[in-house]
Motif scaffolding. Sequence first.
Motif, short mmCIF file in Angstrom:
data_model
loop_
_atom_site.label_atom_id
_atom_site.label_comp_id
_atom_site.label_asym_id
_atom_site.label_seq_id
_atom_site.Cartn_x
_atom_site.Cartn_y
_atom_site.Cartn_z
N ALA A 127 42.29 23.49 66.01
CA ALA A 127 43.13 23.47 64.55
C ALA A 127 44.12 22.29 64.58
O ALA A 127 44.68 22.12 65.71
N LEU A 128 44.27 21.64 63.53
CA LEU A 128 45.20 20.60 63.43
C LEU A 128 46.55 21.24 63.01
O LEU A 128 47.78 20.72 63.29
N ALA A 129 46.59 22.41 62.52
CA ALA A 129 47.73 23.11 62.31
C ALA A 129 47.40 24.37 61.93
O ALA A 129 46.31 25.00 61.59
N ASP A 130 48.25 25.45 62.20
CA ASP A 130 48.23 26.62 61.97
C ASP A 130 47.05 27.54 62.55
O ASP A 130 46.07 27.97 61.72
N PRO A 133 47.75 22.46 67.41
CA PRO A 133 46.64 22.00 68.35
C PRO A 133 47.33 21.82 69.92
O PRO A 133 48.44 22.09 70.33
N GLN A 134 46.17 22.21 70.97
CA GLN A 134 46.61 22.45 72.15
C GLN A 134 45.98 21.36 72.87
O GLN A 134 44.68 21.79 73.64
N ILE A 138 42.23 21.78 75.43
CA ILE A 138 41.21 20.85 75.09
C ILE A 138 40.71 20.21 76.32
O ILE A 138 39.70 20.22 76.88
N ASP A 139 41.65 19.83 77.24
CA ASP A 139 41.54 19.13 78.27
C ASP A 139 40.71 19.90 79.37
O ASP A 139 39.78 19.59 80.13
N VAL A 204 33.78 26.90 71.70
CA VAL A 204 34.81 27.42 72.27
C VAL A 204 36.20 26.97 71.83
O VAL A 204 36.26 25.95 71.25
N GLY A 205 37.29 28.02 71.83
CA GLY A 205 38.64 27.51 71.25
C GLY A 205 39.32 28.75 71.30
O GLY A 205 38.83 30.15 71.38
#
Length: 328
Positions: A127-130, A133-134, A138-139, A204-205
């Motif tokens: 997510a870009l917000a709320d 982002p992490q 992601i890496d 995945v997220g």
Amino acid sequence: MRRRSRDLDEDDVRVRARGGSRPRTRNRPEHADARIGMVTAVNRGRYQCLVGDRAVTAMKARELGRGSIVVGDRVALVGDLSGEPDTLARVVRVEKRSSALRRTADDTDPSERVIVANADQMVIVAALADPAPQPRLIDRCLVAAYDAGLLPLLCLTKADLTSPADMTRHYAPLGLDIVVTRCDEASGREELYERLRGRCSVLVGSSGVGKSTLVNGLVPEADRAVGTVNPVTGRGRHVSSSAIALPLREGWLIDTPGVRSFGLAHVAPETITAAFPDLEVAIEECPPGCAHSADTECALDTWRATGRVDAARVDSLRRLLASRAGEE
């Protein structure tokens, strides 16, 4: 006169052979008549399998031992394959996997766990917000994707809340495919579907980033529960408790539970480094055996000081390598 019973000896005691009297054998039946199916869900030792166009519930045969069977596995089944209520088939063989997505509890845990089998693409949903982002998560997902031989695709959600420019700029040097979607409309959904067409993709997220919303938009009949984000902690609530494979018009979509970490203890350091292609040219100038830490003569420091590499990416690589080595 009372008759005295004779003394008992071992011949008077009958002991049943442990496990039966039949000698053990390692020769397993071939099950030549077994049908091949795909595991679509796993729930408490029961496996939902698709055999042809029929949904079949199965259990694992005893001869398979303790090996794991996961969503995406292709398995051989025997027994009742009617799919009728209260019927149960038996998984007698797991076919060779083309890929296996693995993770560990943390970076020092030697016990790895296969999450999904036979996928060929990982869709990293952020997510870009709320919630915010992490990039470090992601890496980690990118490292796991490269290690498993999966094609990575970054899906940025909630673009109606903030601009995706910073995130797309951050990952542009990787040549990574990026799809941007919005909450308030189907924007980006068709583009995402085109990237999923003809593939077996695993989502995945972390919790709350909008994975279930994406799944419901792509597969309306899935009816996946949608969670909310805690306004205090910024964390989402887990609404998907297990992985499930859902058929697309062309391909498969595997939804997985939200994650807060992705342990990489099973991944070699050189594989972690290879997942940072934007730092490859700088790393080539490192001395032999360089650990790429800040307290060594690492070329990454020179390149970062001159602005030729992203400082955040250097920090992310170093954190991953240090965490895997059990360092702070």
